[in-house]
Design an enzyme around this catalytic site. Sequence first.
Site, PDB file in Angstrom:
ATOM      1  N   ASP A  87      31.856  27.886   6.361  1.00 39.25           N
ATOM      2  CA  ASP A  87      33.390  27.087   6.164  1.00 39.25           C
ATOM      3  C   ASP A  87      33.476  27.540   8.058  1.00 39.25           C
ATOM      4  O   ASP A  87      33.205  28.057   8.687  1.00 39.25           O
ATOM      5  CB  ASP A  87      34.620  28.368   6.099  1.00 39.25           C
ATOM      6  CG  ASP A  87      34.626  30.110   6.292  1.00 39.25           C
ATOM      7  OD1 ASP A  87      32.889  30.140   6.629  1.00 39.25           O
ATOM      8  OD2 ASP A  87      35.206  30.328   6.149  1.00 39.25           O
ATOM      9  N   GLU A 123      26.250  37.694  14.952  1.00 40.63           N
ATOM     10  CA  GLU A 123      26.863  37.015  13.843  1.00 40.63           C
ATOM     11  C   GLU A 123      26.139  35.593  13.613  1.00 40.63           C
ATOM     12  O   GLU A 123      25.298  35.860  12.125  1.00 40.63           O
ATOM     13  CB  GLU A 123      28.307  36.564  14.032  1.00 40.63           C
ATOM     14  CG  GLU A 123      29.115  36.353  12.568  1.00 40.63           C
ATOM     15  CD  GLU A 123      30.307  35.091  12.803  1.00 40.63           C
ATOM     16  OE1 GLU A 123      30.697  34.647  11.058  1.00 40.63           O
ATOM     17  OE2 GLU A 123      30.740  35.564  13.534  1.00 40.63           O
TER      18      GLU A 123
END
Length: 510
Positions: A286, A470
């Site tokens: 996403d 991340e």
Amino acid sequence: MNDRSPLPLDASPPGPDELFGDLFVKVQTRRLFADGKTFPDMEPRRDPASIMTAWQAERPDTEDAIRSFVMAHFASPPPPRLDPPDHQATIGDHIAALWDDLVVTGQARGPWSSALALPSPYVIPGGRFREIYYWDSYFTMLGLAIDGRDALVESMLDNFVSLIERFGHIPNGTRSYFLSRSQPPFLALMTDLSRDPAPDVHRRRLAALRREHAYWMAGETALTASGSAAHVVRLPCGTILNRYWDASDTPRPESYAEDVAVAADVRRPSGEVYRDLRAAAESGWDFSSRWLRDPADLGSIETTAIVPIDLNCLLYLSERHIAAECDALGDAQGAATFTARADRRAAAIERYCWIENEGRFGDWHWIDARPVAGATAATLYPLFAGIATGDQAAATATMVERDLLAPGGLRTTTVVTTQQWDRPNGWAPLQWIAVAGLRRYGHDELADMIADRWLATVEGFYDETGALFEKYDIEHGRPAGGGEYPNQQGFGWTNGVVKALIDDRAKRRG
């Protein structure tokens, strides 16, 4: 041997958007907080009905008045769990020490919190992500297993099994507002990391896997000749494959203002747009051009119209695992049933997701009856799952080296957009899937290149910042951008994959 009868499912607790109605909408649409996840994670100081009574009585309307009301009635969430910089330790030693900084042993939560209670300790990703996430955790657990943190591996498995027993599936993350969807189903692969030989544990986990499988396959017996229901779609040949889907068709509470803005610019029912946005969140990607009819327009999202290659490979692995566990426990009928399911799924993946003229696996657009254009890192899942033939694996390796190999690792897609799951960003889980898949078919040289380039990227940033992140820009050697929130430190799955790849590198070098 029969699995134990399923326990009755717990009622899903209402999310903060349901509890706080107009208050929630005003806080989110006026963007009182820079991060849309902040307010849904705040703890109500008293029961929601009392808060809403006060809200209706006071009717605050200015931004300052609304903020004052919120701070009076809600406690702020804990600050983000950051990766403490460390310029002295090796990256491997730093990760080993970092696990304890990312462990939650007993989450303090009030009776109206959006956080879901869990019975055992677990590792969170870090940064803004203060709860456990489903597919993240598999890659985190790779590193935990290598570092000998077996107790954490077992306790995280216990948590996931408990979620299935309570809710019928593992939610996207352990918040009430995530319960309408799941994430890529890695539970079967997680159980392979377990070292607990107890038969009762195996039986409980098998029951959970079967229950999770039923969640993904709900509605399959009522499908029309070419219809869909929840996560299942029937293809023209009669085969059933799966898609990402969400039970709700409203804006995501954690990204409420963003979703409303996207739907406002689209000429189709807003509920369809919201469900496609939510389904993409279930995919973990996403957002990505992978789900967009127009790569430059998030409003063109059509996730529920796509049969994803990765999801179906993971369900194939789950079916094979269930069959093997049934066989080990003496359930011949269960073993035969799930072996047949896996075989049918593998045949359908080859039929619909192998694109011969491009030498790659890809997603299938089940409404348009065509392959989805564009190579993505998901092409390597059939190699990871062992579904590809030798020739298909060789063709895929050629395509990957030509189109997806970047200076800093494996590209997510070949399309440059402002979305975080597109070029130029690289993500830890996709590096591991690629390396493991290529090794399975003997393409070690390409696997080595991906692993070594990714490790060089992460280690370079670690040397510079003392932290792990991340995601990474693997084209330009700079911090990654894109998406709805800034790049986060921590970071669970990066730590786990780095540990796994360092271990793999040590084995390669003898």
